[in-house]
Design a protein around this motif. Structure first.
Motif, PDB file in Angstrom:
ATOM      1  N   ASN A   1      17.508   9.434   6.488  1.00 52.11           N
ATOM      2  CA  ASN A   1      18.720   8.809   5.947  1.00 52.11           C
ATOM      3  C   ASN A   1      19.104   7.665   6.871  1.00 52.11           C
ATOM      4  OD1 ASN A   1      20.919   8.838   3.965  1.00 52.11           O
ATOM      5  ND2 ASN A   1      22.249   9.380   5.688  1.00 52.11           N
ATOM      6  N   ALA A   2      19.090   6.478   6.325  1.00 55.25           N
ATOM      7  CA  ALA A   2      19.463   5.301   7.134  1.00 55.25           C
ATOM      8  C   ALA A   2      20.349   4.402   6.283  1.00 55.25           C
ATOM      9  CB  ALA A   2      18.208   4.570   7.597  1.00 55.25           C
ATOM     10  N   PRO A   3      21.578   4.889   5.998  1.00 54.38           N
ATOM     11  CA  PRO A   3      22.461   4.082   5.155  1.00 54.38           C
ATOM     12  C   PRO A   3      23.070   2.931   5.954  1.00 54.38           C
ATOM     13  CG  PRO A   3      23.614   6.038   5.877  1.00 54.38           C
ATOM     14  CD  PRO A   3      22.232   6.121   6.464  1.00 54.38           C
TER      15      PRO A   3
ATOM     16  N   ASP B   1      26.028  -3.949  -7.281  1.00 58.52           N
ATOM     17  CA  ASP B   1      25.908  -5.313  -7.817  1.00 58.52           C
ATOM     18  C   ASP B   1      26.869  -6.234  -7.096  1.00 58.52           C
ATOM     19  OD1 ASP B   1      24.145  -4.537  -9.878  1.00 58.52           O
ATOM     20  OD2 ASP B   1      25.851  -3.809 -11.051  1.00 58.52           O
ATOM     21  N   TYR B   2      26.433  -7.457  -6.948  1.00 62.16           N
ATOM     22  CA  TYR B   2      27.291  -8.492  -6.372  1.00 62.16           C
ATOM     23  C   TYR B   2      27.628  -9.534  -7.430  1.00 62.16           C
ATOM     24  CZ  TYR B   2      25.917  -6.950  -1.682  1.00 62.16           C
ATOM     25  OH  TYR B   2      25.707  -6.232  -0.536  1.00 62.16           O
ATOM     26  N   TYR B   3      28.801 -10.113  -7.297  1.00 61.40           N
ATOM     27  CA  TYR B   3      29.098 -11.382  -7.963  1.00 61.40           C
ATOM     28  C   TYR B   3      29.000 -12.448  -6.883  1.00 61.40           C
ATOM     29  CZ  TYR B   3      30.890  -9.130 -12.190  1.00 61.40           C
ATOM     30  OH  TYR B   3      31.003  -8.413 -13.350  1.00 61.40           O
TER      31      TYR B   3
ATOM     32  N   SER C   1      21.519  -7.675  -6.939  1.00 59.82           N
ATOM     33  CA  SER C   1      21.832  -6.234  -6.853  1.00 59.82           C
ATOM     34  C   SER C   1      20.954  -5.572  -5.799  1.00 59.82           C
ATOM     35  CB  SER C   1      21.519  -5.525  -8.171  1.00 59.82           C
ATOM     36  OG  SER C   1      22.230  -6.096  -9.205  1.00 59.82           O
ATOM     37  N   GLY C   2      21.402  -4.445  -5.313  1.00 61.41           N
ATOM     38  CA  GLY C   2      20.582  -3.642  -4.408  1.00 61.41           C
ATOM     39  C   GLY C   2      20.758  -2.183  -4.781  1.00 61.41           C
ATOM     40  N   VAL C   3      19.887  -1.315  -4.280  1.00 61.50           N
ATOM     41  CA  VAL C   3      20.076   0.125  -4.514  1.00 61.50           C
ATOM     42  C   VAL C   3      20.159   0.825  -3.166  1.00 61.50           C
ATOM     43  CG1 VAL C   3      19.183   2.217  -5.608  1.00 61.50           C
ATOM     44  CG2 VAL C   3      18.747  -0.003  -6.667  1.00 61.50           C
TER      45      VAL C   3
ATOM     46  N   ARG D   1       0.859  -1.196   0.000  1.00 62.91           N
ATOM     47  CA  ARG D   1       0.000   0.000   0.000  1.00 62.91           C
ATOM     48  C   ARG D   1       0.878   1.223   0.000  1.00 62.91           C
ATOM     49  NH1 ARG D   1      -5.122  -1.066   3.672  1.00 62.91           N
ATOM     50  NH2 ARG D   1      -5.355  -3.256   3.224  1.00 62.91           N
ATOM     51  N   GLU D   2       0.934   1.867  -1.130  1.00 64.78           N
ATOM     52  CA  GLU D   2       1.779   3.061  -1.218  1.00 64.78           C
ATOM     53  C   GLU D   2       1.105   4.232  -0.511  1.00 64.78           C
ATOM     54  OE1 GLU D   2       3.879   5.968  -4.516  1.00 64.78           O
ATOM     55  OE2 GLU D   2       2.573   4.354  -5.185  1.00 64.78           O
ATOM     56  N   VAL D   3       1.846   4.886   0.364  1.00 60.23           N
ATOM     57  CA  VAL D   3       1.334   6.093   1.010  1.00 60.23           C
ATOM     58  C   VAL D   3       1.452   7.234   0.009  1.00 60.23           C
ATOM     59  CG1 VAL D   3       1.685   7.743   2.894  1.00 60.23           C
ATOM     60  CG2 VAL D   3       1.914   5.291   3.321  1.00 60.23           C
ATOM     61  N   LEU D   4       0.308   7.857  -0.290  1.00 60.31           N
ATOM     62  CA  LEU D   4       0.303   8.923  -1.295  1.00 60.31           C
ATOM     63  C   LEU D   4       0.267  10.303  -0.658  1.00 60.31           C
ATOM     64  CD1 LEU D   4      -2.282   7.258  -3.701  1.00 60.31           C
ATOM     65  CD2 LEU D   4       0.196   7.333  -3.973  1.00 60.31           C
TER      66      LEU D   4
HETATM   67  C1  LIG Z   1      23.591  -3.514  -1.704  1.00 60.91           C
HETATM   68  C2  LIG Z   1      23.326  -3.145  -0.276  1.00 60.91           C
HETATM   69  C3  LIG Z   1      24.003  -3.778   0.766  1.00 60.91           C
HETATM   70  C4  LIG Z   1      23.743  -3.439   2.080  1.00 60.91           C
HETATM   71  N1  LIG Z   1      24.409  -4.088   3.080  1.00 60.91           N
HETATM   72  C5  LIG Z   1      24.135  -3.788   4.358  1.00 60.91           C
HETATM   73  C6  LIG Z   1      24.782  -4.477   5.424  1.00 60.91           C
HETATM   74  O1  LIG Z   1      25.592  -5.384   5.205  1.00 60.91           O
HETATM   75  N2  LIG Z   1      24.486  -4.123   6.704  1.00 60.91           N
HETATM   76  C7  LIG Z   1      23.593  -3.142   6.985  1.00 60.91           C
HETATM   77  O2  LIG Z   1      23.357  -2.861   8.140  1.00 60.91           O
HETATM   78  N3  LIG Z   1      22.970  -2.464   6.003  1.00 60.91           N
HETATM   79  C8  LIG Z   1      23.223  -2.761   4.696  1.00 60.91           C
HETATM   80  N4  LIG Z   1      22.578  -2.089   3.703  1.00 60.91           N
HETATM   81  C9  LIG Z   1      21.738  -0.942   4.059  1.00 60.91           C
HETATM   82  C10 LIG Z   1      20.349  -1.337   4.521  1.00 60.91           C
HETATM   83  O3  LIG Z   1      19.707  -2.107   3.526  1.00 60.91           O
HETATM   84  C11 LIG Z   1      19.563  -0.046   4.790  1.00 60.91           C
HETATM   85  O4  LIG Z   1      20.302   0.759   5.678  1.00 60.91           O
HETATM   86  C12 LIG Z   1      18.204  -0.313   5.395  1.00 60.91           C
HETATM   87  O5  LIG Z   1      17.466  -1.176   4.566  1.00 60.91           O
HETATM   88  C13 LIG Z   1      17.439   0.982   5.609  1.00 60.91           C
HETATM   89  O6  LIG Z   1      16.215   0.661   6.193  1.00 60.91           O
HETATM   90  P1  LIG Z   1      14.948   1.583   5.980  1.00 60.91           P
HETATM   91  O7  LIG Z   1      13.854   0.960   6.763  1.00 60.91           O
HETATM   92  O8  LIG Z   1      15.302   3.007   6.261  1.00 60.91           O
HETATM   93  O9  LIG Z   1      14.618   1.506   4.414  1.00 60.91           O
HETATM   94  P2  LIG Z   1      14.202   0.273   3.508  1.00 60.91           P
HETATM   95  O10 LIG Z   1      14.740  -1.009   4.025  1.00 60.91           O
HETATM   96  O11 LIG Z   1      14.542   0.682   2.120  1.00 60.91           O
HETATM   97  O12 LIG Z   1      12.616   0.202   3.651  1.00 60.91           O
HETATM   98  C14 LIG Z   1      11.795   1.227   3.159  1.00 60.91           C
HETATM   99  C15 LIG Z   1      10.424   0.652   2.880  1.00 60.91           C
HETATM  100  O13 LIG Z   1       9.501   1.714   2.677  1.00 60.91           O
HETATM  101  C16 LIG Z   1       8.672   1.369   1.582  1.00 60.91           C
HETATM  102  N5  LIG Z   1       8.128   2.618   1.005  1.00 60.91           N
HETATM  103  C17 LIG Z   1       8.798   3.601   0.363  1.00 60.91           C
HETATM  104  N6  LIG Z   1       7.959   4.575  -0.006  1.00 60.91           N
HETATM  105  C18 LIG Z   1       6.732   4.214   0.436  1.00 60.91           C
HETATM  106  C19 LIG Z   1       5.441   4.825   0.356  1.00 60.91           C
HETATM  107  N7  LIG Z   1       5.218   6.008  -0.234  1.00 60.91           N
HETATM  108  N8  LIG Z   1       4.393   4.142   0.894  1.00 60.91           N
HETATM  109  C20 LIG Z   1       4.571   2.935   1.517  1.00 60.91           C
HETATM  110  N9  LIG Z   1       5.770   2.337   1.631  1.00 60.91           N
HETATM  111  C21 LIG Z   1       6.840   2.964   1.083  1.00 60.91           C
HETATM  112  C22 LIG Z   1       9.567   0.598   0.645  1.00 60.91           C
HETATM  113  O14 LIG Z   1       8.799  -0.180  -0.245  1.00 60.91           O
HETATM  114  C23 LIG Z   1      10.378  -0.218   1.626  1.00 60.91           C
HETATM  115  O15 LIG Z   1       9.737  -1.420   1.932  1.00 60.91           O
HETATM  116  C24 LIG Z   1      22.807  -2.434   2.371  1.00 60.91           C
HETATM  117  C25 LIG Z   1      22.108  -1.796   1.327  1.00 60.91           C
HETATM  118  C26 LIG Z   1      22.371  -2.167   0.016  1.00 60.91           C
HETATM  119  C27 LIG Z   1      21.596  -1.492  -1.087  1.00 60.91           C
END
Ligand SMILES: Cc1cc2nc3c(=O)[nH]c(=O)nc-3n(C[C@H](O)[C@H](O)[C@H](O)COP(=O)(O)OP(=O)(O)OC[C@H]3O[C@@H](n4cnc5c(N)ncnc54)[C@H](O)[C@@H]3O)c2cc1C
Length: 282
Positions: free
Chosen positions: A256-258, A108-110, A226-228, A51-54
């Motif tokens: 921001n939650a990298p 991207d991963y191998y 792959s991931g973004v 369910r996308e929050v709009l």
């Molecule tokens: C390739 C890769 C490798 C990684 N490796 C690691 C690692 O080894 N260790 C680690 O700790 N972290 C790692 N991370 C980072 C980790 O994945 C993120 O830090 C984490 O997922 C962030 O959590 P979040 O809940 O903020 O966002 P997300 O996990 O991205 O969740 C956001 C959610 O919100 C939903 N959403 C977005 N917009 C809307 C909307 N309008 N309405 C409803 N839902 C919505 C999305 O669909 C998604 O489900 C990695 C990331 C990547 C890309």
């Protein structure tokens, strides 16, 4: 550790010096997420997916969360929208609009063929570049025994674009129109070009891995998942490398939650929960 101790722990790794973290582990994060959902449901909550929050609209009696199908009146909202976090934050006003923008970086991963998995016993990382702690391909032995190598980091043309050819014009426009991207690109053009080169030219990717795992060969590696990454970048072109949580009205936005936010998710959750208790008078 010196080279000898490195060889004892990871017999195929090479290095001048190493740091060993004996308590480092790995989890299957899908199962973690499912377990958390079970906890929520066990406590009487519900988990609604797809369910996308709009829209988020503040009223005197609460905040209305609007999706395509329904509206929910809530006392407060905690938004953790990852790749869309700036857009969701902008729904409640200023928190996301012009402060930071999410710039998507595909990784991207191998994966190592079964015959080469013995080259890596645990998790093997290069020394991070302090300017870009999220860069630097590493080896990860997963709990099912597979070994992943990666990820790289290249600008993605779609926020949820997991393949090179994925393009989303709205996302691309948002990325290219952000002054911070150009400032960042100007400052670190070489790093960006090198990452893109390694993305397209497998031998360059393998050479980077070979610096600390000299026996790995191109034929040991096959294309994997792959991931973004959702990376917040300021208007001035700074990569926001800390967690960024902004409270505004009846909403708390995790902007921001990298990485390592998944590893740190319970700790981040505690911080957010404490803010929610206070702000929403729970
Ligand atoms: C390739 C890769 C490798 C990684 N490796 C690691 C690692 O080894 N260790 C680690 O700790 N972290 C790692 N991370 C980072 C980790 O994945 C993120 O830090 C984490 O997922 C962030 O959590 P979040 O809940 O903020 O966002 P997300 O996990 O991205 O969740 C956001 C959610 O919100 C939903 N959403 C977005 N917009 C809307 C909307 N309008 N309405 C409803 N839902 C919505 C999305 O669909 C998604 O489900 C990695 C990331 C990547 C890309």
């Amino acid at each position: 550790m010196g080279p000898e101790r490195i060889r004892e722990i990871e017999p195929h790794a090479a290095g001048l010096r190493g740091l060993w973290s004996p308590t480092t582990g790995i989890v299957d994060f899908r199962r973690v997420a499912l377990a958390l959902a079970e906890d929520v449901e066990g406590a009487g909550g519900s988990v609604l997916t797809g369910r996308e929050v709009l829209g988020l609209e503040e009223h005197r009696e609460g905040i209305v969360v609007r999706t395509a199908d329904d509206e929910t009146l809530a006392r407060g909202v905690v938004a953790c929208a990852g790749l869309q976090s700036d857009r969701v934050a902008a729904m409640t006003g200023g928190a996301g609009r012009d402060r930071v923008r999410i710039v998507p970086f595909r990784g991207d991963y191998y994966t190592l063929l079964r015959s080469a998995r013995h080259l890596v016993r645990g998790l093997l990382y290069p020394v991070p570049d302090a300017r870009f702690p999220f860069l630097g391909v590493h080896f990860t032995r997963r709990i099912d025994g597979e070994v992943w190598a990666g990820p790289n980091a290249v600008l993605a043309f779609a926020r949820e674009g997991y393949r090179r050819r994925d393009v989303d014009l709205r996302d691309l426009r948002a990325t290219l129109a952000w002054p911070g991207l150009w400032r960042l690109a100007g400052r670190y053009a070489r790093t960006g070009i090198a990452e893109t080169w390694r993305d397209w030219w497998k031998p360059a990717f393998v050479a980077q891995l070979g610096r600390y795992l000299p026996e790995v060969r191109s034929e040991d590696l096959v294309f994997g998942p792959s991931g973004v990454r959702a990376q917040a970048v300021t208007r001035r072109g700074e990569v926001v490398d800390d967690f960024d949580i902004v409270a505004e009205g009846r909403a708390i936005h995790v902007c921001n939650a990298p990485s390592p936010a998944a590893t740190s998710s319970l700790a981040i959750g505690s911080v957010v929960a404490a803010q929610a208790v206070e702000r929403f008078a729970l």
